[in-house]
Structures are given as structure tokens and as C-alpha cells.
Design an enzyme around this catalytic site. Sequence first.
Site, PDB file in Angstrom:
ATOM      1  CG  HIS A 112      -1.731  -0.809   0.743  1.00  0.00           C
ATOM      2  ND1 HIS A 112      -2.684  -2.405   0.962  1.00  0.00           N
ATOM      3  CD2 HIS A 112      -3.640  -0.689   0.027  1.00  0.00           C
ATOM      4  CE1 HIS A 112      -3.004  -3.027   0.596  1.00  0.00           C
ATOM      5  NE2 HIS A 112      -3.914  -2.066   0.215  1.00  0.00           N
TER       6      HIS A 112
ATOM      7  NE  ARG B  33      -6.855  -0.242  -1.892  1.00  0.00           N
ATOM      8  CZ  ARG B  33      -6.065   0.185  -3.639  1.00  0.00           C
ATOM      9  NH1 ARG B  33      -6.283   1.693  -4.371  1.00  0.00           N
ATOM     10  NH2 ARG B  33      -5.218  -0.468  -3.898  1.00  0.00           N
TER      11      ARG B  33
ATOM     12  CD  GLU C 280      -9.296  -7.940  -1.758  1.00  0.00           C
ATOM     13  OE1 GLU C 280      -8.724  -7.438  -2.279  1.00  0.00           O
ATOM     14  OE2 GLU C 280     -10.156  -8.001  -1.270  1.00  0.00           O
TER      15      GLU C 280
ATOM     16  CG  ASP D 110      -4.809  -8.387  -1.311  1.00  0.00           C
ATOM     17  OD1 ASP D 110      -3.365  -8.442  -0.576  1.00  0.00           O
ATOM     18  OD2 ASP D 110      -5.910  -7.442  -0.958  1.00  0.00           O
TER      19      ASP D 110
ATOM     20  CB  CYS E 152     -10.450  -1.952  -7.916  1.00  0.00           C
ATOM     21  SG  CYS E 152     -10.734  -3.466  -7.473  1.00  0.00           S
TER      22      CYS E 152
HETATM   23  C1  PEP Z   1      -6.439  -5.344  -4.110  1.00  0.00           C
HETATM   24  O1  PEP Z   1      -6.171  -5.980  -3.812  1.00  0.00           O
HETATM   25  O2  PEP Z   1      -6.255  -5.448  -5.328  1.00  0.00           O
HETATM   26  C2  PEP Z   1      -7.762  -3.932  -3.940  1.00  0.00           C
HETATM   27  C3  PEP Z   1      -7.619  -3.528  -4.715  1.00  0.00           C
HETATM   28  O3  PEP Z   1      -7.036  -3.658  -2.901  1.00  0.00           O
HETATM   29  P1  PEP Z   1      -6.300  -3.280  -1.998  1.00  0.00           P
HETATM   30  O4  PEP Z   1      -4.940  -3.543  -2.641  1.00  0.00           O
HETATM   31  O5  PEP Z   1      -6.242  -1.881  -1.426  1.00  0.00           O
HETATM   32  O6  PEP Z   1      -5.719  -4.371  -1.226  1.00  0.00           O
HETATM   33 MG    MG Z   2      -7.029  -5.632  -1.888  1.00  0.00          MG
END
Ligand code: PEP
Ligand code: MG
Length: 581
Positions: A194, A301, A439, A463, A510
Site C-alpha cells: 500500500h 479505500r 482477490e 491480493d 481495481c
Molecule cells: C487489491 O488487492 O488489488 C486491491 C485493490 O485492494 P488493496 O490493494 O487495497 O488490498
Molecule cells: Mg486487496
Amino acid sequence: MSFTLHGLPVSGGIAIGQAHLISQATLEVSHLVIAPRMVEKEVARFEAAMQRVRAEFATMKGSLEKSPADMRAFIDLHRMILEDPELSEVPKQIIRERRCNAEWAIVQQMQVLVEQFEHVEDQYLRERSYDVRQAVERVVRELSEHPDHVSKLKGVKGENVIVVAHDLSPADVMAFKDHNFASFVTDVGGATSHTAILARGMGIPAVLGLHNARALIRDKETLIVDGTRGVVIVNPDRRILEEYELRRSQYEIEKSKLKLLKTARATTLDKIKIDLLANIEEPEDVEAVIECGADGVGLFRTEFIFLGRGDMPSEDEQFEAYRKAVKGMEGRPLTIRTFDLGNDKQMVSEDLAEERRRDNPALGLRSIRLSLAEPKVFQAQLRAILRASKFGKVKILVPMLSHAFQVDQTLAAVEQAKSSLRGQKIAFDENIEVGGMIEVPAAALAIGIFLRRLDFLSIGTNDLIQYTLAIDRTDEQVANLYDPLHPAVLMLLSHIIGSAEKAGVPVSMCGEMAGDPMFTRLLLGMGLRQFSMFPAQIPAVKQRIKQSDISEIEPIVRKIIRLEESAKIEEQIERLNAWQQ
Ligand code: PEP
Ligand code: MG
């Protein structure tokens, strides 16, 4: 002396500026009030941290046997300082009497001692206050898994500042938003952590996984950060500097050319309209969403708004944030994801974090699992989202689903929130859509479970890749194995998209793959028609879409996803991308 470091290119562009080093620990700790039942646990946490520091001293001393006596004396001094009851016992009394967190207790006591030292005449003794600070800093570092070291950046601003740190948490990077830094570089971290995602969202170049940047770079040294190639040049000579200044302006020109596409429709050459949606973290980001001409928000998010504070936000606070965002969308849809806390996004909350923390958080009580385990917290969020749905087009998105019962329980929780609002005569959108993130590989394989229960799906590739390939997305040591083009990943993606199309359920993506133009044609060829990414990424993806003819791409992609090696797949995708349609 000039030298070059290589790391992971996580956010493109070139930055030139001065290094600003941040330390790994801080004495600016938060003050948390502990529930009475948690007090003894907090004392035990303090004792455990002291014990770890003692063990660390013993190891250090062992490894320094052949080093100068000064060095060993220094370790002995710090060890003695921490053995003194003033620091080993008094903080425990403070925790019990004031019901506070251990970090705060030891720092309070340290301040009392430092003050005493500062009043003594003897210069040698006066200077020992530094040793007290350093010794306490070591304990604080042990105590805080997420040291709040970035608070040291208060007051530092500037477009030519490049932050150099050993590690930065997502909460740290959120704090950068107000500082306008040119770039940041760190020793650790993966490309879809992140921390990296936030850098891309902020549109600032960043390189992670440099291993020794924090140790090798000194404050105020001139740095060039090439976020596209993952290179950091320290103290460049004039010629190199000039070359990079030129590259930086070329990059800026390219970016502004792409901005001209803002009002253009994202339609392929064979006239298929593609939805380009945005990923956001805060209500304020909505401005950039409108600015880049996105069709809506595909991923909000929500956990980022509240990261790094000491408690969970109230329903009203959340409602205000969601309402602000939906109003700013001027009628476009806003997809609000319920909290994805846990893993690398920890909340410093006595109730949620301490009791729930485990060694393997990515596989632990994270995301929807945590929300379902904390019904009060979940209800507050669902009610806040529902209340905001009165002010525009809102959708609910649920992260990390893997089991049918999780969907059923989530839908029941939404019903409960709706009925409590009805009871209080509070208006909301009765027909609000509820979608799920795909995911987890189990969810991708058993996709029917989700297609039958939910209104829409969104693929979280970050993920999905992490769990499919068993690669920690935050760990730079295995970053070379994090491979979006692994045949298993492509099989799963194609299965999800194809199944959703057959079932007539809208599916978007996403995760980070959606915002990388390298994958746009591949995904179009698999049948994806909705992409969600950071606003800054939309123009480049839109340009790729406008130059693509899906009917020509599809048969090629069908062949590509049957290949067995990532390297061959990559080669074919490069050819597909080079192809002028
Ligand atoms: C992902 O896992 O691709 C996603 C969009 O969620 P995050 O990156 O916030 O885990
Ligand atoms: Mg994710």
C-alpha cells in the site's frame, strides 16, 4: 562521491532534490487510554519489550568483542540505564495508575529524568541525557510495530525534498500528502504494497527495496530518483544532472499532452465504450477524479481516512466523509469499500489492534473477516454508507470474500443497518448495490458463489497475485516472484471475467494491473470493460484503449493465455502493445 542504488520502480517519473533522512524511531508517541481489562496486558507488553532490548544488548555485545572498548562501554551504559528502576519499574506504575499505553508511559518518565539531568552542573552528567533518550528510543522502537517516525517531518515542506527512510507505512505516506515532497525512497517494501500504491496515487516518483539507502545516503545530499527504472543516483555529477533535468521535462510534457484526453471518450476503434473509474483514499481526492474525466469511483479505500489514529471513527464522522465524497462526484457513482484493515494497514486501536494482531496478518483476521468479527464497528460503517447514499449514487464493495456465508452475513448486516435506519426514519437508497472484491484465489475459482449473491464484482489483482503465488506483496526480498503474468494469474483473471460476462454480472478491476497500460490490451482481450485506477493513470490507459480494436485483440489474447512461461507471455504482450491498430 557519486554512486547509484537500484531498487523496485514503484511509481514512475523523475525527481531531483535533496535527501531528507528520517529516523526509524521516535519519541513523539501517541497517548492512548487503555480499558481497565487491558492494563495488565499493557504492563506485560512493556516487560516483553524490555526483555527483547536486553537480549538485543547481549547479542550486540557478543558481536562487538573485538571492537574498541568505547563501543562496548556505550552498550553497557545503555543497558544500565534501562536496568534502573526509574525506567524499568516506574513506567509500569504509570501504566497502571494512568491507564495509558506503554510507549507513552516510558516517554513520560524519560522526560522527568532528562529534565533532572539537564539541571546538573557537571557537563559529563548533563550529556548523559542523550544516552537516556537513545536507550528509551530503543524500547519505543520495540514497542511500536509502526513507529510514528514521520511525525518528525512536521514543518518540513518542499518540492525538492526527497524522503529517505528504512521503511514507511501507508499511514506515514498518507501524512506526506500535505508536504508536497518530490519523492520518497525506502530500503524495504514491495511494488504493490500500500505504500507503493499511495505513491502512484500521489503521482510522485518512488523507489522501494533499495536495501541500504538509509545507511548510505546522508542528509542534504543531492539525489536523482528515477521512479520508472528504480534507480537512485546520489551526488550526481553535472552532466548526469543535466541529462536528468532534460528527461524530467520531457516526462512532464508527455504528461500534459495526455491530459488533453480528459474530455475524450474511452471508446475502442471498434466502438466499444470502456468505463474508466478512479481509486481514491480520501474525500478530497474526488476533485482529481472529476479533473481527469473519470466515469466514477470504482474503489474508495475507506480505511485510509482513519489510519494512524488512536481510535475507530464514529458513525457520524464516517458519514461526513462519505457524504462529502459522494456530493463531490456530481452524480457519478461512488463505490465505497468497507474497511480493509489488518495486514499492512493497522489501526492503533486498543480494541481492534492489540487483541487481534498476529504474526501472519495477510492470512489473519483482516478485512471483511475483521468487520464480521466486530459487528458494532461494521454496523457503524454500513449505516454511515447508507446515510450517504441519499446524496448521490453510492455502491457498497466488500473486500477479501472467500466463503458463501461471508456474503450471506454481510448482506444480513446491510439489511440490519437498513432496518435500523428505517426505524429512525433516516433516508437512504433502498436499492443500493452490494458488490464483492475477488482477490482470494478460492473466490476466483468458486466464482459462481459470488455471481449468484452479489450485484457486481471487482477484481483486486494486488491480493489475488499475492495469494495465488504465495508472495508477500510488502516484501522486497520476494518481489522478483510477484508476477502478474504468471499463467495461473491469467487463468484466474480470464475465468472471473468470462464467468461474470456469462452470468450478466458487471465486473471491474481495481488492482494495480488495471492502471498499467502494459496490461490494457490483454485485459480488453479477456473481456474486461471496466477499469479502476488512480486518476493520474487514466489518461495513459485511455490513450491505449482508443488505439485498440477488440475484435483483433481477442484471438491473440486467447493464444497468449495458453502460454506456459511468463517470459514468453511478456514478449507476446509487448508485441501486442507495439502493434498499431
Ligand atoms: C487489491 O488487492 O488489488 C486491491 C485493490 O485492494 P488493496 O490493494 O487495497 O488490498
Ligand atoms: Mg486487496
